[in-house]
Design a protein around this motif. Structure first.
Motif, PDB file in Angstrom:
ATOM      1  N   ALA A 162       0.828  -1.208   0.000  1.00 31.61           N
ATOM      2  CA  ALA A 162       0.000   0.000   0.000  1.00 31.61           C
ATOM      3  C   ALA A 162       0.860   1.256   0.000  1.00 31.61           C
ATOM      4  N   GLN A 163       1.948   1.234   0.767  1.00 33.70           N
ATOM      5  CA  GLN A 163       2.846   2.389   0.795  1.00 33.70           C
ATOM      6  C   GLN A 163       3.502   2.605  -0.569  1.00 33.70           C
ATOM      7  N   ARG A 164       3.911   1.523  -1.206  1.00 32.35           N
ATOM      8  CA  ARG A 164       4.535   1.649  -2.523  1.00 32.35           C
ATOM      9  C   ARG A 164       3.528   2.111  -3.572  1.00 32.35           C
ATOM     10  N   ALA A 165       2.308   1.629  -3.498  1.00 31.43           N
ATOM     11  CA  ALA A 165       1.282   2.043  -4.453  1.00 31.43           C
ATOM     12  C   ALA A 165       0.943   3.519  -4.286  1.00 31.43           C
ATOM     13  N   ALA A 166       0.955   3.984  -3.037  1.00 33.86           N
ATOM     14  CA  ALA A 166       0.633   5.392  -2.777  1.00 33.86           C
ATOM     15  C   ALA A 166       1.621   6.317  -3.485  1.00 33.86           C
ATOM     16  N   ALA A 167       2.862   5.857  -3.637  1.00 37.97           N
ATOM     17  CA  ALA A 167       3.866   6.672  -4.330  1.00 37.97           C
ATOM     18  C   ALA A 167       3.514   6.862  -5.802  1.00 37.97           C
ATOM     19  N   ALA A 168       2.674   5.958  -6.339  1.00 37.31           N
ATOM     20  CA  ALA A 168       2.212   6.080  -7.718  1.00 37.31           C
ATOM     21  C   ALA A 168       0.828   6.716  -7.790  1.00 37.31           C
ATOM     22  N   GLY A 169       0.340   7.189  -6.639  1.00 40.38           N
ATOM     23  CA  GLY A 169      -0.968   7.834  -6.598  1.00 40.38           C
ATOM     24  C   GLY A 169      -2.137   6.864  -6.596  1.00 40.38           C
ATOM     25  N   ILE A 170      -1.890   5.636  -6.145  1.00 45.04           N
ATOM     26  CA  ILE A 170      -2.924   4.596  -6.158  1.00 45.04           C
ATOM     27  C   ILE A 170      -3.336   4.259  -4.728  1.00 45.04           C
ATOM     28  N   GLY A 171      -4.643   4.287  -4.455  1.00 42.48           N
ATOM     29  CA  GLY A 171      -5.162   3.858  -3.164  1.00 42.48           C
ATOM     30  C   GLY A 171      -5.258   2.338  -3.109  1.00 42.48           C
ATOM     31  N   TRP A 172      -5.130   1.795  -1.915  1.00 40.82           N
ATOM     32  CA  TRP A 172      -5.090   0.329  -1.755  1.00 40.82           C
ATOM     33  C   TRP A 172      -6.161  -0.126  -0.769  1.00 40.82           C
ATOM     34  N   VAL A 173      -6.922  -1.128  -1.175  1.00 41.23           N
ATOM     35  CA  VAL A 173      -7.899  -1.764  -0.288  1.00 41.23           C
ATOM     36  C   VAL A 173      -7.583  -3.252  -0.251  1.00 41.23           C
ATOM     37  N   ASP A 174      -7.235  -3.767   0.928  1.00 40.96           N
ATOM     38  CA  ASP A 174      -7.066  -5.213   1.040  1.00 40.96           C
ATOM     39  C   ASP A 174      -8.429  -5.791   1.393  1.00 40.96           C
ATOM     40  N   ALA A 175      -8.899  -6.728   0.543  1.00 45.60           N
ATOM     41  CA  ALA A 175     -10.275  -7.203   0.664  1.00 45.60           C
ATOM     42  C   ALA A 175     -10.378  -8.701   0.432  1.00 45.60           C
ATOM     43  N   PRO A 176      -9.715  -9.520   1.259  1.00 42.63           N
ATOM     44  CA  PRO A 176      -9.841 -10.964   1.099  1.00 42.63           C
ATOM     45  C   PRO A 176     -11.289 -11.396   1.300  1.00 42.63           C
ATOM     46  N   VAL A 177     -11.609 -12.566   0.740  1.00 41.47           N
ATOM     47  CA  VAL A 177     -13.004 -13.008   0.737  1.00 41.47           C
ATOM     48  C   VAL A 177     -13.142 -14.355   1.423  1.00 41.47           C
ATOM     49  N   SER A 178     -14.377 -14.661   1.814  1.00 43.69           N
ATOM     50  CA  SER A 178     -14.713 -15.975   2.340  1.00 43.69           C
ATOM     51  C   SER A 178     -16.040 -16.401   1.728  1.00 43.69           C
ATOM     52  N   GLY A 179     -16.161 -17.694   1.519  1.00 43.98           N
ATOM     53  CA  GLY A 179     -17.373 -18.223   0.914  1.00 43.98           C
ATOM     54  C   GLY A 179     -17.089 -19.261  -0.148  1.00 43.98           C
ATOM     55  N   GLY A 180     -15.824 -19.363  -0.541  1.00 43.10           N
ATOM     56  CA  GLY A 180     -15.417 -20.394  -1.475  1.00 43.10           C
ATOM     57  C   GLY A 180     -15.973 -20.208  -2.872  1.00 43.10           C
ATOM     58  N   VAL A 181     -15.743 -21.221  -3.697  1.00 45.22           N
ATOM     59  CA  VAL A 181     -16.203 -21.166  -5.080  1.00 45.22           C
ATOM     60  C   VAL A 181     -17.725 -21.047  -5.136  1.00 45.22           C
ATOM     61  N   ALA A 182     -18.409 -21.735  -4.228  1.00 45.02           N
ATOM     62  CA  ALA A 182     -19.880 -21.662  -4.218  1.00 45.02           C
ATOM     63  C   ALA A 182     -20.350 -20.240  -3.960  1.00 45.02           C
ATOM     64  N   GLY A 183     -19.698 -19.552  -3.018  1.00 44.44           N
ATOM     65  CA  GLY A 183     -20.077 -18.171  -2.721  1.00 44.44           C
ATOM     66  C   GLY A 183     -19.756 -17.227  -3.856  1.00 44.44           C
ATOM     67  N   ALA A 184     -18.617 -17.460  -4.529  1.00 35.71           N
ATOM     68  CA  ALA A 184     -18.254 -16.632  -5.675  1.00 35.71           C
ATOM     69  C   ALA A 184     -19.257 -16.822  -6.804  1.00 35.71           C
ATOM     70  N   THR A 185     -19.664 -18.062  -7.031  1.00 31.06           N
ATOM     71  CA  THR A 185     -20.613 -18.357  -8.096  1.00 31.06           C
ATOM     72  C   THR A 185     -21.985 -17.771  -7.794  1.00 31.06           C
ATOM     73  N   ALA A 186     -22.399 -17.857  -6.538  1.00 29.97           N
ATOM     74  CA  ALA A 186     -23.712 -17.339  -6.147  1.00 29.97           C
ATOM     75  C   ALA A 186     -23.721 -15.824  -5.957  1.00 29.97           C
ATOM     76  N   GLY A 187     -22.543 -15.224  -5.860  1.00 28.07           N
ATOM     77  CA  GLY A 187     -22.474 -13.783  -5.605  1.00 28.07           C
ATOM     78  C   GLY A 187     -22.759 -13.417  -4.172  1.00 28.07           C
ATOM     79  N   THR A 188     -22.411 -14.324  -3.243  1.00 26.15           N
ATOM     80  CA  THR A 188     -22.732 -14.123  -1.832  1.00 26.15           C
ATOM     81  C   THR A 188     -21.492 -14.103  -0.945  1.00 26.15           C
ATOM     82  N   LEU A 189     -20.352 -13.731  -1.493  1.00 28.25           N
ATOM     83  CA  LEU A 189     -19.119 -13.734  -0.724  1.00 28.25           C
ATOM     84  C   LEU A 189     -19.178 -12.755   0.453  1.00 28.25           C
ATOM     85  N   ALA A 190     -18.434 -13.082   1.504  1.00 27.60           N
ATOM     86  CA  ALA A 190     -18.198 -12.153   2.604  1.00 27.60           C
ATOM     87  C   ALA A 190     -16.817 -11.536   2.388  1.00 27.60           C
ATOM     88  N   VAL A 191     -16.751 -10.214   2.424  1.00 32.76           N
ATOM     89  CA  VAL A 191     -15.509  -9.497   2.161  1.00 32.76           C
ATOM     90  C   VAL A 191     -15.077  -8.748   3.413  1.00 32.76           C
TER      91      VAL A 191
END
Length: 297
Positions: A112-141
């Motif tokens: 995030a610090q390195r990206a900020a030097a290029a003017g880019i904001g950073w959001v870390d957003a890992p997910v939970s819910g597995g392939v089934a959640g990704a397919t259904a569009g019901t992931l928890a972020v």
């Protein structure tokens, strides 16, 4: 919105399809080009390098394997997103990167610090819910980052997530995911032990889902993994090497923070044993094969 996406794998591909259905234009890159080109029929536009995304999307999503992959995609001097942004100056459009990969919080803060030097904001957003959640569009972020950045990307993430929880500053999302993975991996290991005990005791382990339904031991994981551990032939939903990577990160973060985690430590050793047995690329359900090799029907 025009968005970029790096990493259309088991999780990324259904997430991209949800973005397309929501009306977004999605530019896609993947290290294995065939995985990116497979999404063209859904409306995705393939680009030759991650850096090419910097000129056509203001928001770029990452869903790659580990911290090394994140670093290469974003910061590679020849083809990375951040160098391309700096070279293009005012012509570059990318403003924010959302990282759905599961990596160490300390690595995330450095990126995030390195990206900020290029003017880019950073959001870390890992997910939970597995392939089934990704397919259904019901992931928890679980999101970490500045409030303005998280709120700016929340509506777009909503195309494939049922819930986005802002956990704090950059790195907080990754810490929350480690908490998630400590529970998930320990639970799947415990389910494997229960299945093994049932089978060695001469009862039908497949009926545990019915017998334990509604009780304290019941869970989405129980209902998912007992069937997968008592039969063969299911399509894989993830490899044990992914669990091992996450548990190793948990151990390193526990060391950094002085946090005792004896259960996670035991699970780490089981996963190392699985790798030594040649099961690193086996499905998550292969926990049971460590306990009783070759016993599944």
């Amino acid at each position: 919105m025009e968005v970029g996406f790096c990493g259309p794998g088991l999780m990324g591909a259904p997430m991209i399809r949800h973005l397309l259905r929501a009306g977004h234009t999605v530019h896609v890159w993947n290290r294995t080009p065939d995985k990116a080109h497979a999404l063209v029929k859904d409306g995705a536009r393939v680009v030759p390098t991650p850096g090419a995304l910097a000129g056509c999307a203001e928001l770029i999503f990452l869903c790659v394997s580990d911290a090394n992959a994140v670093e290469q995609v974003v910061f590679d001097a020849g083809h990375g997103i951040a160098p391309a942004t700096q070279r293009a100056a005012g012509a570059a459009r990318v403003r924010r990167i959302v990282d759905h990969s599961s990596i160490a919080p300390s690595a995330t803060r450095g990126f995030a610090q390195r990206a900020a030097a290029a003017g880019i904001g950073w959001v870390d957003a890992p997910v939970s819910g597995g392939v089934a959640g990704a397919t259904a569009g019901t992931l928890a972020v679980m999101a970490g980052g500045a409030v303005a950045d998280v709120e700016a990307v929340r509506p777009v993430i909503g195309a494939y997530a049922a819930r986005v929880t802002h956990m704090g500053e950059v790195g907080a999302g990754q810490t929350a995911k480690l908490c998630n993975q400590s529970i998930v991996t320990a639970t799947v290991a415990a389910i494997a032990e229960a299945v093994s005990l049932a089978q060695r005791s001469g009862i039908d382990a497949a009926r545990l889902t019915e017998a334990l339904a509604g009780g304290w031991a019941d869970s989405v994981l129980l209902q998912t993994f007992v069937p997968r551990m008592t039969r063969r032939g299911d399509a894989p939903i993830g490899a044990l090497r992914t669990f091992q990577k996450d548990v190793d990160t948990i151990a390193a973060t526990a060391y950094e923070t002085g946090t005792p985690m004896p259960v996670a430590g035991t699970v780490q050793q089981v996963l190392r044993l699985a790798a030594a047995m040649g099961l690193a690329d086996a499905d998550f359900s292969a926990f049971v094969d460590v306990l009783q090799p070759g016993q599944r029907g």
